[in-house]
Design an enzyme around this catalytic site. Structure first.
Site, short mmCIF file in Angstrom:
data_model
loop_
_atom_site.label_atom_id
_atom_site.label_comp_id
_atom_site.label_asym_id
_atom_site.label_seq_id
_atom_site.Cartn_x
_atom_site.Cartn_y
_atom_site.Cartn_z
N HIS A 1 41.26 88.95 -17.83
CA HIS A 1 39.95 88.76 -17.21
C HIS A 1 38.95 89.80 -17.71
O HIS A 1 39.10 90.98 -17.46
CB HIS A 1 40.09 88.88 -15.69
CG HIS A 1 38.86 88.58 -14.92
ND1 HIS A 1 38.28 89.48 -14.05
CD2 HIS A 1 38.08 87.46 -14.87
CE1 HIS A 1 37.22 88.95 -13.49
NE2 HIS A 1 37.07 87.72 -13.97
N HIS B 1 28.96 90.25 -17.60
CA HIS B 1 29.16 89.42 -16.42
C HIS B 1 27.90 89.31 -15.56
O HIS B 1 27.48 88.23 -15.17
CB HIS B 1 30.30 89.96 -15.56
CG HIS B 1 30.51 89.19 -14.30
ND1 HIS B 1 29.87 89.51 -13.11
CD2 HIS B 1 31.26 88.09 -14.03
CE1 HIS B 1 30.23 88.65 -12.18
NE2 HIS B 1 31.07 87.78 -12.70
#
Length: 241
Positions: free
Chosen positions: A14, A58
């Site tokens: 991730h 992100h």
């Protein structure tokens, strides 16, 4: 539906193989290099810069990761790449830097981050790069308006829905996206099981990956109801042993 056995073959790091932003930060070239070295697939997040270049970060807001005010959509790619992540030497990378680093060594799962009013051209810009890329790569998004353009600009790239929730209105919205050529879904592990995941996995034989896995109970949950995990904060190979 495209053949995607490679998507579920290995655990997916991730935002790269970071250490929860202690020394190696998320979505950096260092984190991606560590994932390649360990033969983990890589998940990352892509936003669009002000000059229409896909950059890997992100958050839309720059504060948490760079201690800088403002938003990604306000900065050019060069300005983004000049920003350091945390207090490290790593910078915000462009998508092209990741593709050049990996060169097909491990699979990539790229999540497109939409910002309403500021993401026009994101899917097209990502497609221009991925359509020339020789390695295994998939795209996904939470944002339905982006997914609707996947087939237009990246018809040959496996496309996924990033999703969460068990409420009926969310499940119905997820089902509606099956009309747009989905090949897999990435679902919040804490919301398993549910009718949508059960249907796409059992009836459509669509791969399901989970996010974000951080401990043994979540690993067990993943492999009860899905096919592979997107993990952080531990070593999946050691946990399996």
């Amino acid at each position: 539906m495209k053949k995607l056995s490679w998507l579920t073959k290995r655990p997916i790091a991730h935002r790269g193989l970071h250490d929860l932003n202690k020394k190696v930060w998320e979505n950096t070239l260092t984190a991606f290099s560590r994932a390649v070295d360990r033969n983990f697939a890589i998940e990352c997040d892509v936003h669009l810069s002000s000059d229409r270049v896909p950059v890997i970060i992100h958050d839309g807001d720059l504060k948490r990761l760079t201690r800088t005010d403002g938003f990604v959509w306000q900065r050019t790619a060069a300005e983004m790449q000049a920003l350091k992540v945390g207090r490290t030497k790593d910078h915000i990378p462009a998508l092209a830097e990741l593709l050049d680093l990996v060169r097909g060594k491990v699979p990539l799962v790229i999540e497109l981050k939409g910002i309403a009013g500021h993401d026009d051209g994101l899917v097209e810009a990502v497609g221009a790069q991925l359509n020339k890329y020789k390695g295994k790569v998939a795209i996904m998004s939470f944002d339905h308006w982006l997914i609707r353009d996947f087939g237009k600009y990246m018809p040959d790239i496996p496309a996924g829905l990033t999703a969460y929730g068990k409420d009926s209105h969310l499940i119905e919205a997820h089902f509606s996206m099956l009309a747009h050529g989905l090949d897999f879904t990435s679902y919040a592990a804490g919301d398993l099981p549910n009718p949508f995941v059960g249907f796409v996995r059992d009836k459509l034989k669509m791969p399901v990956i989970t996010w974000t896995i951080r401990d043994r109970p979540a690993v067990d949950l993943t492999f009860r109801y899905a096919d592979q995990m997107t993990f952080e904060g531990f070593d999946p190979d050691k946990m399996k042993a």
